[in-house]
Design an enzyme around this catalytic site. Structure first.
Site, PDB file in Angstrom:
ATOM      1  CB  SER A 118      52.520  48.908  36.978  1.00  0.00           C
ATOM      2  OG  SER A 118      51.962  49.073  37.846  1.00  0.00           O
ATOM      3  CG  HIS A 167      47.639  51.832  37.813  1.00  0.00           C
ATOM      4  ND1 HIS A 167      46.930  50.462  37.430  1.00  0.00           N
ATOM      5  CD2 HIS A 167      48.737  51.387  37.855  1.00  0.00           C
ATOM      6  CE1 HIS A 167      47.722  49.621  37.816  1.00  0.00           C
ATOM      7  NE2 HIS A 167      48.842  49.997  37.940  1.00  0.00           N
ATOM      8  CG  HIS A 171      46.773  46.668  42.838  1.00  0.00           C
ATOM      9  ND1 HIS A 171      46.472  47.836  42.083  1.00  0.00           N
ATOM     10  CD2 HIS A 171      47.529  46.073  42.372  1.00  0.00           C
ATOM     11  CE1 HIS A 171      47.180  47.863  40.812  1.00  0.00           C
ATOM     12  NE2 HIS A 171      47.752  46.519  40.975  1.00  0.00           N
ATOM     13  CE1 TYR A 180      48.723  48.908  45.904  1.00  0.00           C
ATOM     14  CE2 TYR A 180      49.321  46.700  45.126  1.00  0.00           C
ATOM     15  CZ  TYR A 180      49.507  48.272  44.818  1.00  0.00           C
ATOM     16  OH  TYR A 180      49.575  48.795  43.644  1.00  0.00           O
ATOM     17  CD  GLU A 181      44.753  50.558  44.260  1.00  0.00           C
ATOM     18  OE1 GLU A 181      44.440  51.726  44.124  1.00  0.00           O
ATOM     19  OE2 GLU A 181      44.573  49.376  43.549  1.00  0.00           O
ATOM     20  CB  ALA A 203      54.886  45.410  36.385  1.00  0.00           C
ATOM     21  CG  MET A 210      51.963  43.186  44.942  1.00  0.00           C
ATOM     22  SD  MET A 210      52.535  44.894  45.351  1.00  0.00           S
ATOM     23  CE  MET A 210      54.459  44.613  45.796  1.00  0.00           C
ATOM     24  CB  SER A 211      47.690  42.861  40.107  1.00  0.00           C
ATOM     25  OG  SER A 211      48.616  42.358  39.113  1.00  0.00           O
ATOM     26  CG  ASN A 225      61.381  44.000  40.064  1.00  0.00           C
ATOM     27  OD1 ASN A 225      60.068  44.714  39.744  1.00  0.00           O
ATOM     28  ND2 ASN A 225      61.464  43.337  41.151  1.00  0.00           N
ATOM     29  CG  HIS A 283      55.950  51.866  41.371  1.00  0.00           C
ATOM     30  ND1 HIS A 283      55.569  50.682  41.025  1.00  0.00           N
ATOM     31  CD2 HIS A 283      55.627  52.788  40.641  1.00  0.00           C
ATOM     32  CE1 HIS A 283      54.589  50.914  40.311  1.00  0.00           C
ATOM     33  NE2 HIS A 283      54.412  52.027  40.103  1.00  0.00           N
TER      34      HIS A 283
END
Length: 276
Positions: free
Chosen positions: A32, A63, A85, A87-88, A115, A213-214, A237, A249
């Site tokens: 990201s 992306h 991902h 989560y997608e 990120a 998450m990746s 963050n 985000h």
């Protein structure tokens, strides 16, 4: 057609038809806000994911969803502008399919970036972190299911998942450039929700320095195929509960944009010295 090897070969053949037969030396997964590096490749050829057989399509804002192949610092590289991902809604096997296709194209070196949220309280947004190891407590795995011996062993070693020589190279190049480079352990969460403050405290107790998450599924698939992996996180963050503010985000993208110059300098320098 349902065999992984057949799908890999068909996708690789299509990519080769677009980019030619000159070998690609390094694969790069740009997370990201970090995809701008692909715009700097010389003699670049871009291929939309939707045109590649069996490729998923990236759905995350920021992306671009394409492969870009070109020259960077004397090396021919393949950049993923956006990744896939869990989560997608994609299976772990789909998340790592592009890495397996890279391997089918003869690529044995992989840079993975992301990120991430800072768990280590000495970190600050904008820091870059060299990934030295990872933690994955999610039961699902990209290597679940039939094993293809031509790719790797059924039970494979993860001791050196993030190549120590490449990590040393990254530290040396960062030092030469005067770019501060943290190093630490990345912990994988499924998302898409950010982690809770309690989960972040647990991650810290377990030895995590950053959460995201990746990256981990891709590192697993690459390790299975004995690819050499270098991992770099951009701490965009501080993770939940560390600061008294909500996560979003937009902050991730803004911080990524702020540090992209340092990130690009470091990746260029490492690429120039990358042994291939």
């Amino acid at each position: 057609m349902d065999k992984l090897m057949d799908k890999m070969q068909e996708a690789a053949m299509y990519i080769t038809s677009r980019i030619g037969n000159d070998p690609v030396q390094i694969g790069m997964v740009l997370g990201s806000g970090l995809g701008g590096l692909a715009e700097e490749l010389q003699d670049a050829i871009a291929i939309s994911y939707k045109d590649i057989p069996y490729f998923p399509v990236s759905t995350v804002f920021g992306h671009k969803g394409r492969l870009v192949v070109g020259n960077l610092e004397g090396k021919r590289v393949m950049c993923m502008q956006g990744r896939f991902h869990y989560y997608e809604g994609y299976g772990m096997d789909q998340v790592v399919f592009p890495i397996q296709v890279m391997h089918a194209l003869g690529i044995n070196n992989l840079l993975v970036t992301n990120a991430a949220g800072g768990v280590n309280t000495s970190y600050k947004p904008g820091d870059l972190m060299l990934i030295t190891d990872h933690i994955k407590l999610i039961a699902d795995s990209p290597m679940r299911g039939p094993n293809y011996d031509s790719l790797g062993e059924r039970f494979f070693d993860m001791t050196n998942a993030y190549d120590k020589k490449l990590s040393a190279l990254a530290r040396e190049e960062a030092k030469c450039l005067g770019i501060p480079l943290q190093q630490g352990v990345y912990m994988f969460f499924a998302g898409p929700s950010y982690e809770t403050p309690a989960e972040v405290r647990a991650a810290r107790i377990l030895g995590s320095d950053a959460v995201g998450m990746s990256t981990v599924p891709e590192a697993l698939a690459a390790s299975h195929m004995r690819m050499k992996v270098l991992g770099i996180s951009c701490i965009t963050n501080m993770a939940a509960g560390i600061l008294d503010q909500p996560l979003n985000h937009t902050e991730v993208m803004e911080t990524s944009d702020r540090v992209k110059e340092a990130f690009t300098l470091l990746v260029r320098s490492v690429t120039r010295q990358w042994p291939v």
